[in-house]
Design an enzyme around this catalytic site. Structure first.
Site, PDB file in Angstrom:
ATOM      1  N   GLU A  85      56.736  24.462 -21.441  1.00  0.00           N
ATOM      2  CA  GLU A  85      55.625  25.631 -22.119  1.00  0.00           C
ATOM      3  C   GLU A  85      56.241  26.398 -22.843  1.00  0.00           C
ATOM      4  OE1 GLU A  85      52.924  24.615 -21.144  1.00  0.00           O
ATOM      5  OE2 GLU A  85      52.317  24.351 -19.181  1.00  0.00           O
ATOM      6  N   THR A 106      47.615  29.150 -26.490  1.00  0.00           N
ATOM      7  CA  THR A 106      47.910  29.831 -25.448  1.00  0.00           C
ATOM      8  C   THR A 106      48.901  30.954 -25.486  1.00  0.00           C
ATOM      9  OG1 THR A 106      47.960  27.504 -24.071  1.00  0.00           O
ATOM     10  CG2 THR A 106      49.230  29.183 -23.205  1.00  0.00           C
TER      11      THR A 106
HETATM   12  N1  HSE Z   1      48.891  30.869 -16.676  1.00  0.00           N
HETATM   13  C1  HSE Z   1      48.932  30.352 -18.043  1.00  0.00           C
HETATM   14  C2  HSE Z   1      48.126  31.296 -18.910  1.00  0.00           C
HETATM   15  C3  HSE Z   1      48.189  29.015 -18.160  1.00  0.00           C
HETATM   16  O1  HSE Z   1      47.026  31.664 -18.341  1.00  0.00           O
HETATM   17  O2  HSE Z   1      48.627  31.766 -19.813  1.00  0.00           O
HETATM   18  C4  HSE Z   1      47.942  28.576 -19.391  1.00  0.00           C
HETATM   19  O3  HSE Z   1      49.002  27.498 -19.673  1.00  0.00           O
END
Ligand code: HSE
Length: 313
Positions: free
Chosen positions: A127, A184
């Site tokens: 990530e 994101t």
């Molecule tokens: N928990 C993460 C966010 C999930 O809300 O940024 C997205 O990958």
């Protein structure tokens, strides 16, 4: 064994109050990865939906990022063939599923003997390539299936899985809107660095309610617990018509509605004994379209299975 094929389900992170902590694996979409050990470098090929949007360099592709770090000092390379079945950039754990499949597959191929929590930790590293920071909510759900809670403590990850209630259904509305390449990271950057005590209390109470709802098999509780004072108030501004879509889903009988992961997909939880998930998905899609936003909508069951090896499929 020189090669392996792995399948990983999509997931919806947060469920509102469980920011960076909750994930729900879904049957709606899957990524499939084939890993072939080589004596060369890491090579990545991508096919499937919107394959052109997926980075191919090991430093920017989430599966490649995991492979590069896991294979450090192992004296082998890997050819990664990634079939994208999960739409990218929607908030459905697409990058997490690819990373999960890669970490799981390399553990099997190289007999690394990693525990489930260690596989989740390696996959969470992927990530960084997608969001700039390692977070494990999507990868835990993709790896374990079901509803998952992750807890990060002193660099260790603990993940726990609960079975979703059998009548839990999910309605998803996926608006076709332009998002930044680092969607994101952008959605994370607009969140405040600190939050008022009142917001923290609201989220703790609601997150506890969601966990209790899964434990008791009570979908109304899960839905009520999706209230979120940490991310939704800021992120909803990135999703046109969000309030109208949420209202449409609740009016159609959804138990709870929120942004799926970092968005822009909107997720509604539905009790199939009381409401049709198809009706909720249709209502959400109409609300987006009434606001001039193109949208795809679908229904899904939670995925009870997590990442798994597949043979001859
Ligand atoms: N928990 C993460 C966010 C999930 O809300 O940024 C997205 O990958």
């Amino acid at each position: 064994m020189q090669s392996i094929k792995i399948r990983s389900p999509c997931s919806s992170a947060n469920l509102g109050s469980g920011f960076d902590s909750f994930g729900l694996a879904l049957e709606a979409f899957y990524d499939t990865i084939t890993l072939e050990l080589t004596d060369g470098e890491i090579k990545i090929e991508v096919t499937g939906i919107e394959a052109e949007r997926v980075p191919k360099s090991p430093d920017r592709n989430t599966a490649g990022f995991v492979a590069k770090r896991l294979l450090e000092k192992k004296g082998v390379g890997v050819k990664i063939h990634l079939y994208k079945g999960i739409p990218s950039g929607m908030g459905l754990g697409s990058s997490g599923a690819s990373a999960a499949a890669c970490a799981y597959g390399l553990n099997e191929l190289l007999n690394l003997g990693l525990s489930r929590n260690e596989i989740i930790k390696w996959a969470a590293l992927g990530e960084i390539a997608a969001a700039g920071v390692a977070h494990a909510d999507n990868v835990a759900a993709s790896i374990l299936g079901g509803f998952t809670i992750v807890r990060t403590c002193n660099d260790l990850i603990d993940a726990v899985r609960l079975n979703p209630p059998p009548n839990l259904r999910i309605a998803l509305a996926m608006p076709i809107i332009k998002t930044s390449e680092n969607k994101t990271a952008t959605a994370r950057s607009i969140l405040p660095r600190s939050i008022p005590l009142k917001s923290a209390v609201l989220n703790i109470q609601n997150a506890a309610y969601i966990v209790a709802g899964f434990h008791l098999g009570d979908i109304e509780m899960i839905g009520r617990g999706m209230m979120d004072a940490i991310a939704e108030p800021f992120r909803k501004k990135l999703i046109p018509c969000y309030e109208a879509v949420k209202k449409a889903a609740l009016d159609a009988g959804a138990a709870g509605v929120t942004i799926s992961g970092a968005g822009p997909a909107v997720i509604a939880v539905v009790d199939s004994m009381r409401t049709s998930a198809g009706d909720v998905a249709k209502a959400m899609a109409e609300a987006f379209r009434d606001g001039g936003v193109e949208c795809r909508a679908c229904c899904s069951k939670p995925s009870l299975k997590g990442t798994e090896r597949i043979v001859n499929r």
